[in-house]
Write a protein that holds these residues in place. Structure first.
Motif, PDB file in Angstrom:
ATOM      1  N   TRP A 126      -7.438 -22.896  -5.120  1.00 43.73           N
ATOM      2  CA  TRP A 126      -5.434 -23.866  -4.989  1.00 43.73           C
ATOM      3  C   TRP A 126      -6.415 -25.392  -4.885  1.00 43.73           C
ATOM      4  CZ3 TRP A 126      -0.871 -22.971  -4.030  1.00 43.73           C
ATOM      5  CH2 TRP A 126       0.381 -22.300  -4.691  1.00 43.73           C
ATOM      6  N   TYR A 151      -4.334 -27.939  -6.409  1.00 45.24           N
ATOM      7  CA  TYR A 151      -3.808 -29.886  -5.759  1.00 45.24           C
ATOM      8  C   TYR A 151      -4.509 -31.170  -5.938  1.00 45.24           C
ATOM      9  CZ  TYR A 151      -1.236 -26.757  -1.528  1.00 45.24           C
ATOM     10  OH  TYR A 151      -0.433 -25.615  -1.264  1.00 45.24           O
ATOM     11  N   VAL A 180       0.203 -27.710  -9.349  1.00 44.44           N
ATOM     12  CA  VAL A 180       0.797 -28.004  -8.834  1.00 44.44           C
ATOM     13  C   VAL A 180       2.002 -29.371  -8.413  1.00 44.44           C
ATOM     14  CG1 VAL A 180       1.665 -29.155  -6.099  1.00 44.44           C
ATOM     15  CG2 VAL A 180       0.187 -27.180  -7.458  1.00 44.44           C
ATOM     16  N   TRP A 204      -2.378 -33.833  -2.299  1.00 44.27           N
ATOM     17  CA  TRP A 204      -1.935 -32.989  -1.008  1.00 44.27           C
ATOM     18  C   TRP A 204      -3.613 -32.892  -0.120  1.00 44.27           C
ATOM     19  CZ3 TRP A 204       2.132 -30.037  -0.389  1.00 44.27           C
ATOM     20  CH2 TRP A 204       3.122 -29.906  -1.526  1.00 44.27           C
ATOM     21  N   ALA A 233      -0.044 -28.061   3.079  1.00 41.55           N
ATOM     22  CA  ALA A 233      -0.485 -27.561   1.760  1.00 41.55           C
ATOM     23  C   ALA A 233      -1.387 -26.064   2.208  1.00 41.55           C
ATOM     24  CB  ALA A 233      -2.471 -28.468   1.430  1.00 41.55           C
TER      25      ALA A 233
END
Length: 296
Positions: free
Chosen positions: A127, A131, A138, A152, A162
């Motif tokens: 993730w 980000y 994203v 983020w 986030a």
């Protein structure tokens, strides 16, 4: 007669002998660490020197004057409010949706539960890449819809959001499966009787489904509170508590005080406060649930 009484006493003591190994493990790995941490909260220690000095309530007083502590406490509650209601609501909605499907339920259960069993460190790293401000998936998706996504993990207003999004994504599958099992345990005759009486779908949901799922919901709320207050790995890997402590939470501050600043007494005081908060919230939930939870 004396032999019979002696034999009876031995038989009464026998179950306690079988409990001794479990009680010893409990005492060594829970009771002793808890008492040791509680005592450390009244002492000053750098974890290097063998000497520990008694400090009274100075560690607690220092925390109450610490702006970072209050920011971490606020962020912990914010993270709880961001994740738990959404995760539980999403789990209930998906469970109801899956129960209405005629096929493909097993595949959906597998897909929804996959994030739950994925290693949390791997999830945090993936993730973090998603980000990325320039090349992350994203922001690429947001740009497709004409939205300029923030940085983020480096933006003070977006960093906690986030992490909360990842927390929701990783936990809603657990709630979904619990609700699915709860829905299967509800007697279908209740729905048939309600339909005969003219109750619609919404009425059956409000007056039958939700009350009978309330024990599961209570369990999820309590576990959600505990899980939110234990959040550490996502914060540590994704944001490190930054920027400017905007995503710092109590457990991460505890780690910083203990292993970065070597203030063990202050870290122990944070753990005691954390334990007290979770205990009070869980106790309040159990008291309030007596009138709202239906077990039959």
């Amino acid at each position: 007669m004396k032999l019979f009484i002696g034999y009876r006493r031995k038989m009464l003591l026998l179950p306690f002998l079988f409990l001794v190994p479990a009680l010893l493990l409990y005492a060594v790995f829970f009771v002793y660490p808890f008492l040791f941490t509680f005592l450390l909260s009244f002492q000053q220690w750098d974890m290097i020197s063998p000497d520990r000095t008694f400090a009274g309530l100075s560690n607690y007083a220092e925390l109450l004057r610490d702006e970072v502590f209050w920011m971490s406490l606020r962020n912990t509650f914010l993270y709880l409010l961001m994740t738990m209601p959404v995760s539980i609501g999403l789990g209930l909605g998906l469970a109801l949706l899956m129960e209405s499907l005629s096929r493909g339920r097993a595949a959906y259960r597998f897909l929804f539960y996959l994030p739950v069993v994925s290693p949390i460190a791997v999830v945090a790293i993936l993730w973090s890449l998603m980000y990325d401000h320039r090349r992350g998936v994203v922001n690429m998706l947001l740009t497709f819809f004409g939205i300029d996504g923030p940085n983020w993990l480096s933006d003070a207003t977006a960093s906690l959001w986030a992490v909360a999004i990842v927390g929701i994504w990783r936990s809603f599958g657990y709630e979904t499966l619990l609700y699915v099992s709860g829905l299967k345990s509800i007697d279908k005759g209740l729905y048939e009787a309600a339909s005969i009486d003219g109750a619609g779908r919404l009425s059956r949901l409000v007056h039958i489904t939700l009350p009978l799922l309330s024990p599961i919901t209570l369990f999820m709320v309590i576990m959600g509170v505990i899980s939110s207050f234990q959040n550490f790995t996502l914060i540590k890997i994704m944001t490190g508590g930054g920027p400017n402590n905007s995503s710092n939470v109590l457990v991460h501050q505890l780690y910083q005080e203990a292993f970065q600043f070597f203030s063990i007494g202050k870290a122990a005081a944070i753990s005691v406060i954390l334990f007290a908060i979770v205990l009070l919230i869980s106790s309040a939930q159990l008291r309030l649930s007596r009138s709202a939870v239906h077990y039959s």
